[in-house]
Design a protein around this motif. Sequence first.
Motif, short mmCIF file in Angstrom:
data_model
loop_
_atom_site.label_atom_id
_atom_site.label_comp_id
_atom_site.label_asym_id
_atom_site.label_seq_id
_atom_site.Cartn_x
_atom_site.Cartn_y
_atom_site.Cartn_z
N SER A 38 0.82 -1.15 0.03
CA SER A 38 -0.07 -0.03 0.06
C SER A 38 0.89 1.26 0.01
CB SER A 38 -0.89 0.07 1.18
OG SER A 38 -0.03 0.17 2.27
N GLY B 132 -10.24 -5.14 0.49
CA GLY B 132 -9.06 -4.35 0.27
C GLY B 132 -7.96 -4.26 1.27
N SER B 133 -8.36 -4.60 2.43
CA SER B 133 -7.25 -4.51 3.51
C SER B 133 -6.60 -5.88 3.56
CB SER B 133 -8.03 -4.38 4.93
OG SER B 133 -8.70 -3.22 4.87
N GLY B 137 -8.06 -10.19 -1.29
CA GLY B 137 -8.82 -9.39 -2.13
C GLY B 137 -8.28 -9.02 -3.26
N GLU B 138 -6.93 -8.83 -3.53
CA GLU B 138 -6.18 -8.49 -4.71
C GLU B 138 -6.22 -9.81 -5.69
OE1 GLU B 138 -4.23 -5.40 -6.41
OE2 GLU B 138 -5.22 -5.51 -4.43
N PHE B 144 -10.14 -4.04 -5.67
CA PHE B 144 -10.47 -3.93 -4.29
C PHE B 144 -9.76 -2.85 -3.33
CE2 PHE B 144 -12.78 -8.16 -4.49
CZ PHE B 144 -14.11 -7.59 -4.40
N ALA B 145 -8.33 -2.90 -3.54
CA ALA B 145 -7.35 -2.12 -2.82
C ALA B 145 -7.57 -0.71 -3.10
CB ALA B 145 -6.01 -2.48 -2.84
N SER B 148 -11.13 0.33 -1.63
CA SER B 148 -10.96 0.57 -0.03
C SER B 148 -10.17 1.81 0.30
CB SER B 148 -10.23 -0.85 0.33
OG SER B 148 -9.86 -0.68 1.65
N ARG B 149 -9.04 2.05 -0.28
CA ARG B 149 -8.37 3.45 -0.09
C ARG B 149 -9.18 4.64 -0.28
NH1 ARG B 149 -3.70 0.49 -1.87
NH2 ARG B 149 -3.89 1.37 -3.89
#
Lengths: 277, 200
Positions: A38, B132-133, B137-138, B144-145, B148-149
């Motif tokens: 991230s 996403g967390s 999910g990826e 998703f990530a 989610s962000r």
Amino acid sequence: MSTFKKTMFRDRNLVAWLLVIVIAVLYVRPIGIPLVISPSVRAWYTFDTTLGPASKPALISVDYTTGTIPEGQPALTVITKDLMKRGVAMVFVGFGTPDATSLMQTVFDSVGIAKIYKYGVNYVGIGYIPGGEVAIATLATEFQNVAKTDAYGTSTANLQLTKNIKNHEDFSAVFGFDTTNSYIFWIRNWAVPYKIPLYQYITAQNMPQIASYFAVGQVQGYMGGIPGAAQYEALSGFLGDAIRSTDVLSMTHIIAILLIVGGNILYFTRRGKRKKG
Amino acid sequence: MLGEFFFNVTQISSVAAQLRLLAVTVAAAAMIVAAVSVTLNNIRNIVRRTKGQWLYHLWCLVFLWFWIIFGLYSGPTSENYLWFFNNILAALYSSILGILLFSLFMGFYRTFRVRGTETAILTVCAILVMLGSVTIGELFWGGFAPLSRWILAVPNAGAYRGLTIVMAIGLMAVAFKIIFGMDWSWMGVLRSVTEKKEEP
């Protein structure tokens, strides 16, 4: 459907056993789900790559509780190892819980810091300082008065690393490891008034809150829970407990989502039957 | 301290610094008060033989003083203390939090039951943020990530900022009430001055 409902949603033990089995199997035999880094973790890692032996010491705040060792310790461990690799001096403090001194010492022992670094020269463990937000605010202006002695009873004025530290200007950054909501104190008393780079580890449940501070640059980077620590482990190459736990975390989340979806299907089925009846 | 914030006067800053140091000392002393208070409360229940509870109070008292004496004697960084800390305290704490996981899972399908528009939005957002967390999910979908962000950084951050500002204004109002003597509840006086005035 009724049998499924009875077993899955009424028998709590079945859900519990399902969780136990999934967790146990994945710990023994991880699947190795690929990690996606991230931006918040990458920002932290990128900053750390700019640090070196010539940098000012990093202030590390151990603010996770004893109960959250499985979450907080992998993050603190990987950052300590990474900073050691880069030769960065470190000052360890703790404001969230009196156990901070023991938690700090546990990490010192597990990473073998004393074998590579010299105490008092490359790293110092102040340990727990009572006072919460007031103490954090005072540390920014009067380091020597708040942190008079280290965790072993030695005066900080007699240690080579800390004797010249006066205030926030003598630190390169603050790295907080927090499960006690102390991160907000660092934002209010260090990051905003003095523009000190602040990097925070927080539990996954605090991610929605810290995301708003990251978006405006008051927190320069953060790791959210085990996935965040696992991403840093992958970036730094120091693979540890966090990366081992990511598969478990992923699968338990999938079970949670399935329970939510399943619960709603049952709810709507029951409601449809009631309307018909 | 308010003066220090608004005016750059050395004398005011010096007084504020002394006050802050005093607060740190008081916080340290408060821990002694807490230990004494817990001890007295437990002794009271043991002496009264509170039904079904006094044994737990005794257990609590024994361990409280064991940790205090042991900690003072060996220090929180000693090998012996750390052995007890990591193998008893840390293990017990982690187990308690681990058990909570099961309760959380039991609650998932009840809490996120779609009863209306608001709960539908909450449930969809929760699922998206969850997917996403975590890394899996990826694998399902690369979006998703980022999604989610976006949820965290835009709608969530907006709502959180609103709440934070409102809370800060509320705290300021409480602070002003205390400073101007309109509220004495912090001193243990239950009714405020304004309420007393309203009495017939």
